[in-house]
Design a protein around this motif. Structure first.
Motif, PDB file in Angstrom:
ATOM      1  N   GLY A  34      50.515 -13.195  42.651  1.00  0.00           N
ATOM      2  CA  GLY A  34      52.023 -14.071  42.436  1.00  0.00           C
ATOM      3  C   GLY A  34      53.399 -13.297  42.638  1.00  0.00           C
ATOM      4  N   TYR A  35      52.998 -11.946  42.571  1.00  0.00           N
ATOM      5  CA  TYR A  35      54.235 -11.127  43.028  1.00  0.00           C
ATOM      6  C   TYR A  35      54.869 -11.375  44.231  1.00  0.00           C
ATOM      7  CZ  TYR A  35      53.368  -8.893  38.516  1.00  0.00           C
ATOM      8  OH  TYR A  35      52.963  -8.398  36.906  1.00  0.00           O
ATOM      9  N   ARG A  36      56.181 -11.032  44.416  1.00  0.00           N
ATOM     10  CA  ARG A  36      56.758 -11.005  45.586  1.00  0.00           C
ATOM     11  C   ARG A  36      56.649  -9.710  46.300  1.00  0.00           C
ATOM     12  NH1 ARG A  36      60.036 -14.527  42.815  1.00  0.00           N
ATOM     13  NH2 ARG A  36      60.937 -16.380  43.803  1.00  0.00           N
ATOM     14  N   ASP A  37      56.330  -9.505  47.623  1.00  0.00           N
ATOM     15  CA  ASP A  37      56.314  -8.183  48.145  1.00  0.00           C
ATOM     16  C   ASP A  37      57.164  -8.192  49.410  1.00  0.00           C
ATOM     17  OD1 ASP A  37      55.074  -5.578  48.420  1.00  0.00           O
ATOM     18  OD2 ASP A  37      54.211  -6.712  50.346  1.00  0.00           O
ATOM     19  N   PHE A  38      58.236  -7.407  49.587  1.00  0.00           N
ATOM     20  CA  PHE A  38      59.083  -7.575  50.527  1.00  0.00           C
ATOM     21  C   PHE A  38      59.110  -6.027  51.395  1.00  0.00           C
ATOM     22  CE2 PHE A  38      61.091  -9.992  47.332  1.00  0.00           C
ATOM     23  CZ  PHE A  38      61.569 -10.899  47.853  1.00  0.00           C
ATOM     24  N   PRO A  39      59.235  -6.291  52.675  1.00  0.00           N
ATOM     25  CA  PRO A  39      59.068  -4.957  53.356  1.00  0.00           C
ATOM     26  C   PRO A  39      60.336  -4.304  53.352  1.00  0.00           C
ATOM     27  CG  PRO A  39      59.489  -6.987  55.005  1.00  0.00           C
ATOM     28  CD  PRO A  39      59.351  -7.554  53.472  1.00  0.00           C
ATOM     29  N   PRO A  40      59.991  -2.689  53.519  1.00  0.00           N
ATOM     30  CA  PRO A  40      61.125  -1.716  53.292  1.00  0.00           C
ATOM     31  C   PRO A  40      62.263  -2.218  54.050  1.00  0.00           C
ATOM     32  CG  PRO A  40      59.087  -0.873  53.961  1.00  0.00           C
ATOM     33  CD  PRO A  40      58.825  -2.290  54.205  1.00  0.00           C
ATOM     34  N   GLU A  41      62.532  -2.919  55.251  1.00  0.00           N
ATOM     35  CA  GLU A  41      63.532  -3.099  56.119  1.00  0.00           C
ATOM     36  C   GLU A  41      64.522  -3.965  55.498  1.00  0.00           C
ATOM     37  OE1 GLU A  41      60.283  -5.208  58.005  1.00  0.00           O
ATOM     38  OE2 GLU A  41      60.583  -3.463  57.276  1.00  0.00           O
ATOM     39  N   THR A  42      64.045  -4.562  54.134  1.00  0.00           N
ATOM     40  CA  THR A  42      64.652  -5.770  53.510  1.00  0.00           C
ATOM     41  C   THR A  42      65.979  -4.861  52.960  1.00  0.00           C
ATOM     42  OG1 THR A  42      62.846  -6.986  53.329  1.00  0.00           O
ATOM     43  CG2 THR A  42      64.722  -7.634  51.887  1.00  0.00           C
ATOM     44  N   VAL A  43      65.935  -3.647  52.535  1.00  0.00           N
ATOM     45  CA  VAL A  43      66.984  -2.838  51.666  1.00  0.00           C
ATOM     46  C   VAL A  43      68.046  -2.951  52.626  1.00  0.00           C
ATOM     47  CG1 VAL A  43      67.577  -0.873  50.724  1.00  0.00           C
ATOM     48  CG2 VAL A  43      65.277  -1.837  50.383  1.00  0.00           C
ATOM     49  N   PRO A  44      67.960  -2.282  53.871  1.00  0.00           N
ATOM     50  CA  PRO A  44      69.194  -2.317  54.683  1.00  0.00           C
ATOM     51  C   PRO A  44      69.747  -3.660  55.166  1.00  0.00           C
ATOM     52  CG  PRO A  44      67.283  -1.250  55.863  1.00  0.00           C
ATOM     53  CD  PRO A  44      66.899  -1.652  54.489  1.00  0.00           C
ATOM     54  N   TRP A  45      68.873  -4.719  55.082  1.00  0.00           N
ATOM     55  CA  TRP A  45      69.354  -6.036  55.385  1.00  0.00           C
ATOM     56  C   TRP A  45      70.180  -6.517  54.197  1.00  0.00           C
ATOM     57  CZ3 TRP A  45      71.172  -9.093  58.958  1.00  0.00           C
ATOM     58  CH2 TRP A  45      70.921 -10.408  58.585  1.00  0.00           C
ATOM     59  N   LEU A  46      69.827  -6.315  52.993  1.00  0.00           N
ATOM     60  CA  LEU A  46      70.432  -6.604  51.843  1.00  0.00           C
ATOM     61  C   LEU A  46      71.834  -6.003  52.007  1.00  0.00           C
ATOM     62  CD1 LEU A  46      67.807  -6.862  49.142  1.00  0.00           C
ATOM     63  CD2 LEU A  46      69.103  -8.921  50.256  1.00  0.00           C
ATOM     64  N   HIS A  47      71.960  -4.764  52.202  1.00  0.00           N
ATOM     65  CA  HIS A  47      73.103  -4.165  52.327  1.00  0.00           C
ATOM     66  C   HIS A  47      74.159  -4.580  53.345  1.00  0.00           C
ATOM     67  CE1 HIS A  47      72.255  -0.941  49.519  1.00  0.00           C
ATOM     68  NE2 HIS A  47      71.081  -0.593  49.974  1.00  0.00           N
ATOM     69  N   TYR A  48      73.363  -4.930  54.381  1.00  0.00           N
ATOM     70  CA  TYR A  48      74.219  -5.575  55.414  1.00  0.00           C
ATOM     71  C   TYR A  48      74.629  -7.090  55.067  1.00  0.00           C
ATOM     72  CZ  TYR A  48      74.890  -6.856  60.539  1.00  0.00           C
ATOM     73  OH  TYR A  48      75.560  -7.193  61.495  1.00  0.00           O
ATOM     74  N   ILE A  49      74.085  -7.694  54.320  1.00  0.00           N
ATOM     75  CA  ILE A  49      74.548  -9.063  53.913  1.00  0.00           C
ATOM     76  C   ILE A  49      75.718  -8.903  52.945  1.00  0.00           C
ATOM     77  CG2 ILE A  49      73.847 -10.912  52.281  1.00  0.00           C
ATOM     78  CD1 ILE A  49      71.095 -10.767  53.512  1.00  0.00           C
ATOM     79  N   ARG A  50      75.636  -7.953  52.093  1.00  0.00           N
ATOM     80  CA  ARG A  50      76.778  -7.461  51.213  1.00  0.00           C
ATOM     81  C   ARG A  50      78.108  -7.328  51.762  1.00  0.00           C
ATOM     82  NH1 ARG A  50      76.076 -10.173  46.654  1.00  0.00           N
ATOM     83  NH2 ARG A  50      75.179  -8.885  45.120  1.00  0.00           N
ATOM     84  N   THR A  51      77.753  -6.322  52.900  1.00  0.00           N
ATOM     85  CA  THR A  51      79.170  -6.002  53.726  1.00  0.00           C
ATOM     86  C   THR A  51      79.494  -7.159  54.542  1.00  0.00           C
ATOM     87  OG1 THR A  51      77.994  -3.545  53.933  1.00  0.00           O
ATOM     88  CG2 THR A  51      79.871  -4.355  55.731  1.00  0.00           C
ATOM     89  N   ALA A  52      78.609  -7.888  55.007  1.00  0.00           N
ATOM     90  CA  ALA A  52      79.084  -9.099  55.812  1.00  0.00           C
ATOM     91  C   ALA A  52      79.871  -9.961  54.913  1.00  0.00           C
ATOM     92  CB  ALA A  52      77.910  -9.878  56.292  1.00  0.00           C
ATOM     93  N   GLN A  53      79.422 -10.303  53.512  1.00  0.00           N
ATOM     94  CA  GLN A  53      80.199 -11.205  52.658  1.00  0.00           C
ATOM     95  C   GLN A  53      81.476 -10.525  52.328  1.00  0.00           C
ATOM     96  OE1 GLN A  53      76.904 -11.464  49.561  1.00  0.00           O
ATOM     97  NE2 GLN A  53      77.583 -13.448  49.743  1.00  0.00           N
ATOM     98  N   ALA A  54      81.637  -9.223  52.116  1.00  0.00           N
ATOM     99  CA  ALA A  54      82.679  -8.466  52.012  1.00  0.00           C
ATOM    100  C   ALA A  54      83.937  -8.550  52.951  1.00  0.00           C
ATOM    101  CB  ALA A  54      82.483  -6.712  51.585  1.00  0.00           C
ATOM    102  N   LEU A  55      83.332  -8.870  54.141  1.00  0.00           N
ATOM    103  CA  LEU A  55      84.065  -9.207  55.272  1.00  0.00           C
ATOM    104  C   LEU A  55      84.649 -10.430  55.557  1.00  0.00           C
ATOM    105  CD1 LEU A  55      82.538  -6.673  57.944  1.00  0.00           C
ATOM    106  CD2 LEU A  55      85.075  -6.384  56.776  1.00  0.00           C
TER     107      LEU A  55
END
Length: 120
Positions: A34-55
């Motif tokens: 039942g645990y969620r499993d995310f691929p490693p490329e999710t980390v930079p994508w989350l950083h990207y989302i945060r940067t886009a929000q900051a813009l």
């Protein structure tokens, strides 16, 4: 990687990741336990989302252009159109705020700033 590790690496909360998953910004698979499993490329994508929000980009804007952004997240071509749209929205909002400021300034000292000249 599991959600806790992803949250730590991305500098965000597990609740934020769950919300992003709910709205389709990130995708994880469920393990047998039942645990969620995310691929490693999710980390930079989350950083990207945060940067886009900051813009000033909304999550809806990020979601709308997500596939294109994921495929070419740092190219000027991929982002220029989105930034131009955002600049137009900012300019429109600035015009609205300038008009509002002028209206408020005109009402200063009028006795009741909620009355128009016709109803004074």
């Amino acid at each position: 990687m599991r959600i806790g590790e992803l949250a730590t690496q991305a500098g965000t909360s597990k609740d934020t990741i769950r919300f992003y998953e709910k709205v389709g910004l990130v995708t994880g698979r469920r393990l047998a336990n039942g645990y969620r499993d995310f691929p490693p490329e999710t980390v930079p994508w989350l950083h990207y989302i945060r940067t886009a929000q900051a813009l000033g980009l909304s999550l809806a804007e990020i979601a709308r252009t997500g596939e294109a952004l994921r495929e070419a997240p740092d190219t000027a071509e991929a982002l220029s159109e989105l930034f131009e749209e955002k600049i137009e929205a900012v300019d429109a909002r600035l015009a609205e705020l300038t008009s509002l400021r002028a209206e408020l300034a005109a009402r200063v000292g009028t006795g009741c700033p909620l009355r128009t000249d016709a109803s004074s």
